[in-house]
Design a protein around this motif. Structure first.
Motif, PDB file in Angstrom:
ATOM      1  N   SER A   1      16.089 138.030-103.185  1.00 33.45           N
ATOM      2  CA  SER A   1      16.173 138.326-101.752  1.00 33.45           C
ATOM      3  C   SER A   1      15.099 137.577-100.979  1.00 33.45           C
ATOM      4  CB  SER A   1      16.028 139.828-101.519  1.00 33.45           C
ATOM      5  OG  SER A   1      14.716 140.221-101.853  1.00 33.45           O
ATOM      6  N   MET A   2      15.268 137.590 -99.697  1.00 34.54           N
ATOM      7  CA  MET A   2      14.324 136.919 -98.804  1.00 34.54           C
ATOM      8  C   MET A   2      12.945 137.569 -98.872  1.00 34.54           C
ATOM      9  SD  MET A   2      13.908 134.435 -97.015  1.00 34.54           S
ATOM     10  CE  MET A   2      14.705 133.590 -95.708  1.00 34.54           C
ATOM     11  N   ALA A   3      12.885 138.864 -99.167  1.00 37.19           N
ATOM     12  CA  ALA A   3      11.600 139.554 -99.268  1.00 37.19           C
ATOM     13  C   ALA A   3      10.736 138.948-100.368  1.00 37.19           C
ATOM     14  CB  ALA A   3      11.827 141.039 -99.533  1.00 37.19           C
ATOM     15  N   THR A   4      11.358 138.566-101.462  1.00 31.00           N
ATOM     16  CA  THR A   4      10.618 137.948-102.558  1.00 31.00           C
ATOM     17  C   THR A   4      10.053 136.596-102.134  1.00 31.00           C
ATOM     18  OG1 THR A   4      12.012 139.046-104.177  1.00 31.00           O
ATOM     19  CG2 THR A   4      10.759 137.151-104.941  1.00 31.00           C
ATOM     20  N   VAL A   5      10.860 135.832-101.450  1.00 27.98           N
ATOM     21  CA  VAL A   5      10.413 134.508-100.980  1.00 27.98           C
ATOM     22  C   VAL A   5       9.263 134.671 -99.994  1.00 27.98           C
ATOM     23  CG1 VAL A   5      11.111 132.448 -99.709  1.00 27.98           C
ATOM     24  CG2 VAL A   5      12.665 133.458-101.371  1.00 27.98           C
ATOM     25  N   ILE A   6       9.399 135.632 -99.085  1.00 27.16           N
ATOM     26  CA  ILE A   6       8.334 135.879 -98.111  1.00 27.16           C
ATOM     27  C   ILE A   6       7.079 136.380 -98.825  1.00 27.16           C
ATOM     28  CG2 ILE A   6       7.629 137.368 -96.193  1.00 27.16           C
ATOM     29  CD1 ILE A   6      10.578 137.197 -95.236  1.00 27.16           C
ATOM     30  N   GLY A   7       7.246 137.243 -99.812  1.00 28.87           N
ATOM     31  CA  GLY A   7       6.102 137.748-100.577  1.00 28.87           C
ATOM     32  C   GLY A   7       5.367 136.641-101.295  1.00 28.87           C
ATOM     33  N   ILE A   8       6.113 135.730-101.874  1.00 25.10           N
ATOM     34  CA  ILE A   8       5.485 134.597-102.581  1.00 25.10           C
ATOM     35  C   ILE A   8       4.741 133.715-101.591  1.00 25.10           C
ATOM     36  CG2 ILE A   8       5.955 132.476-103.872  1.00 25.10           C
ATOM     37  CD1 ILE A   8       8.209 134.049-105.300  1.00 25.10           C
ATOM     38  N   ALA A   9       5.339 133.457-100.450  1.00 25.85           N
ATOM     39  CA  ALA A   9       4.682 132.623 -99.430  1.00 25.85           C
ATOM     40  C   ALA A   9       3.389 133.286 -98.951  1.00 25.85           C
ATOM     41  CB  ALA A   9       5.620 132.387 -98.259  1.00 25.85           C
ATOM     42  N   GLN A  10       3.453 134.596 -98.725  1.00 26.80           N
ATOM     43  CA  GLN A  10       2.253 135.314 -98.285  1.00 26.80           C
ATOM     44  C   GLN A  10       1.177 135.290 -99.369  1.00 26.80           C
ATOM     45  OE1 GLN A  10       1.498 136.649 -95.265  1.00 26.80           O
ATOM     46  NE2 GLN A  10      -0.538 136.990 -96.146  1.00 26.80           N
ATOM     47  N   LEU A  11       1.602 135.442-100.593  1.00 26.76           N
ATOM     48  CA  LEU A  11       0.662 135.403-101.713  1.00 26.76           C
ATOM     49  C   LEU A  11      -0.016 134.042-101.810  1.00 26.76           C
ATOM     50  CD1 LEU A  11      -0.462 136.950-104.152  1.00 26.76           C
ATOM     51  CD2 LEU A  11       1.429 136.041-105.477  1.00 26.76           C
ATOM     52  N   MET A  12       0.743 132.993-101.642  1.00 23.11           N
ATOM     53  CA  MET A  12       0.169 131.641-101.697  1.00 23.11           C
ATOM     54  C   MET A  12      -0.837 131.445-100.552  1.00 23.11           C
ATOM     55  SD  MET A  12       1.402 130.411-104.401  1.00 23.11           S
ATOM     56  CE  MET A  12       1.018 128.693-104.331  1.00 23.11           C
ATOM     57  N   THR A  13      -0.528 131.978 -99.388  1.00 18.85           N
ATOM     58  CA  THR A  13      -1.452 131.900 -98.259  1.00 18.85           C
ATOM     59  C   THR A  13      -2.734 132.663 -98.565  1.00 18.85           C
ATOM     60  OG1 THR A  13       0.395 131.733 -96.701  1.00 18.85           O
ATOM     61  CG2 THR A  13      -1.714 132.412 -95.794  1.00 18.85           C
ATOM     62  N   ASP A  14      -2.583 133.855 -99.116  1.00 18.25           N
ATOM     63  CA  ASP A  14      -3.763 134.659 -99.471  1.00 18.25           C
ATOM     64  C   ASP A  14      -4.639 133.952-100.503  1.00 18.25           C
ATOM     65  OD1 ASP A  14      -2.821 136.584 -97.749  1.00 18.25           O
ATOM     66  OD2 ASP A  14      -2.122 137.951 -99.323  1.00 18.25           O
ATOM     67  N   ILE A  15      -4.006 133.339-101.483  1.00 19.96           N
ATOM     68  CA  ILE A  15      -4.760 132.609-102.513  1.00 19.96           C
ATOM     69  C   ILE A  15      -5.508 131.441-101.884  1.00 19.96           C
ATOM     70  CG2 ILE A  15      -4.523 131.125-104.550  1.00 19.96           C
ATOM     71  CD1 ILE A  15      -2.258 133.013-105.470  1.00 19.96           C
ATOM     72  N   SER A  16      -4.852 130.736-100.988  1.00 17.85           N
ATOM     73  CA  SER A  16      -5.489 129.606-100.311  1.00 17.85           C
ATOM     74  C   SER A  16      -6.693 130.074 -99.492  1.00 17.85           C
ATOM     75  CB  SER A  16      -4.470 128.909 -99.408  1.00 17.85           C
ATOM     76  OG  SER A  16      -5.070 127.865 -98.697  1.00 17.85           O
ATOM     77  N   GLU A  17      -6.527 131.183 -98.776  1.00 19.89           N
ATOM     78  CA  GLU A  17      -7.640 131.719 -97.982  1.00 19.89           C
ATOM     79  C   GLU A  17      -8.786 132.158 -98.881  1.00 19.89           C
ATOM     80  OE1 GLU A  17      -5.887 134.816 -95.650  1.00 19.89           O
ATOM     81  OE2 GLU A  17      -4.866 133.409 -94.302  1.00 19.89           O
ATOM     82  N   MET A  18      -8.450 132.759-100.005  1.00 19.54           N
ATOM     83  CA  MET A  18      -9.476 133.213-100.939  1.00 19.54           C
ATOM     84  C   MET A  18     -10.250 132.020-101.507  1.00 19.54           C
ATOM     85  SD  MET A  18      -9.005 135.353-104.414  1.00 19.54           S
ATOM     86  CE  MET A  18      -9.460 137.034-104.133  1.00 19.54           C
ATOM     87  N   ARG A  19      -9.541 130.958-101.825  1.00 16.47           N
ATOM     88  CA  ARG A  19     -10.208 129.756-102.341  1.00 16.47           C
ATOM     89  C   ARG A  19     -11.169 129.192-101.300  1.00 16.47           C
ATOM     90  NH1 ARG A  19      -5.218 126.517-105.206  1.00 16.47           N
ATOM     91  NH2 ARG A  19      -5.247 127.685-107.162  1.00 16.47           N
ATOM     92  N   THR A  20     -10.724 129.167-100.042  1.00 18.63           N
ATOM     93  CA  THR A  20     -11.576 128.661 -98.970  1.00 18.63           C
ATOM     94  C   THR A  20     -12.832 129.514 -98.846  1.00 18.63           C
ATOM     95  OG1 THR A  20      -9.656 127.813 -97.765  1.00 18.63           O
ATOM     96  CG2 THR A  20     -11.668 128.145 -96.498  1.00 18.63           C
ATOM     97  N   GLU A  21     -12.661 130.839 -98.869  1.00 17.78           N
ATOM     98  CA  GLU A  21     -13.816 131.738 -98.786  1.00 17.78           C
ATOM     99  C   GLU A  21     -14.766 131.526 -99.960  1.00 17.78           C
ATOM    100  OE1 GLU A  21     -12.564 135.791 -98.418  1.00 17.78           O
ATOM    101  OE2 GLU A  21     -11.324 135.366 -96.658  1.00 17.78           O
ATOM    102  N   LEU A  22     -14.207 131.380-101.154  1.00 17.15           N
ATOM    103  CA  LEU A  22     -15.062 131.170-102.337  1.00 17.15           C
ATOM    104  C   LEU A  22     -15.822 129.857-102.236  1.00 17.15           C
ATOM    105  CD1 LEU A  22     -12.785 132.463-105.230  1.00 17.15           C
ATOM    106  CD2 LEU A  22     -14.957 133.428-104.475  1.00 17.15           C
ATOM    107  N   ARG A  23     -15.158 128.809-101.754  1.00 15.61           N
ATOM    108  CA  ARG A  23     -15.854 127.519-101.587  1.00 15.61           C
ATOM    109  C   ARG A  23     -16.997 127.653-100.597  1.00 15.61           C
ATOM    110  NH1 ARG A  23     -10.384 125.020-101.392  1.00 15.61           N
ATOM    111  NH2 ARG A  23     -10.007 124.235-103.476  1.00 15.61           N
ATOM    112  N   GLN A  24     -16.749 128.364 -99.492  1.00 15.71           N
ATOM    113  CA  GLN A  24     -17.803 128.561 -98.497  1.00 15.71           C
ATOM    114  C   GLN A  24     -18.951 129.375 -99.078  1.00 15.71           C
ATOM    115  OE1 GLN A  24     -15.594 130.369 -95.320  1.00 15.71           O
ATOM    116  NE2 GLN A  24     -14.900 128.406 -94.489  1.00 15.71           N
TER     117      GLN A  24
END
Length: 90
Positions: free
Chosen positions: A27-50
């Motif tokens: 379903s679309m919810a899974t696709v949206i969940g994966i996209a949100q998860l990827m965004t969260d991971i990217s933000e977390m990586r940025t925070e860790l680098r900082q």
């Protein structure tokens, strides 16, 4: 939220998403969940680098401070007479 809690939350979300994909839920919810998860991971990586960059700066400052203190102590020790050295006899 601390980093460990964020990582555990992300792992839980990944497992949930993987479970829904394995069950055939495309379903679309899974696709949206994966996209949100990827965004969260990217933000977390940025925070860790900082955070690691700031930590590196702090360590460099601490090294400089400790080096200055060591040089000051060594300079003071060089100016004091050695207590183990015998005094000259006049």
């Amino acid at each position: 939220m601390d980093v460990e809690a964020q990582i555990l939350d992300l792992l839980s979300r990944v497992q949930t998403l993987e479970g829904s994909v394995r069950a055939g839920d495309s379903s679309m919810a899974t696709v949206i969940g994966i996209a949100q998860l990827m965004t969260d991971i990217s933000e977390m990586r940025t925070e860790l680098r900082q955070d690691l960059g700031a930590l590196s700066d702090e360590l460099a400052g601490l090294r400089r401070h400790m080096n200055e203190q060591l040089n000051s102590i060594l300079s003071e020790l060089q100016q004091k007479p050695d207590p183990l050295e015998p005094e000259p006899i006049n």
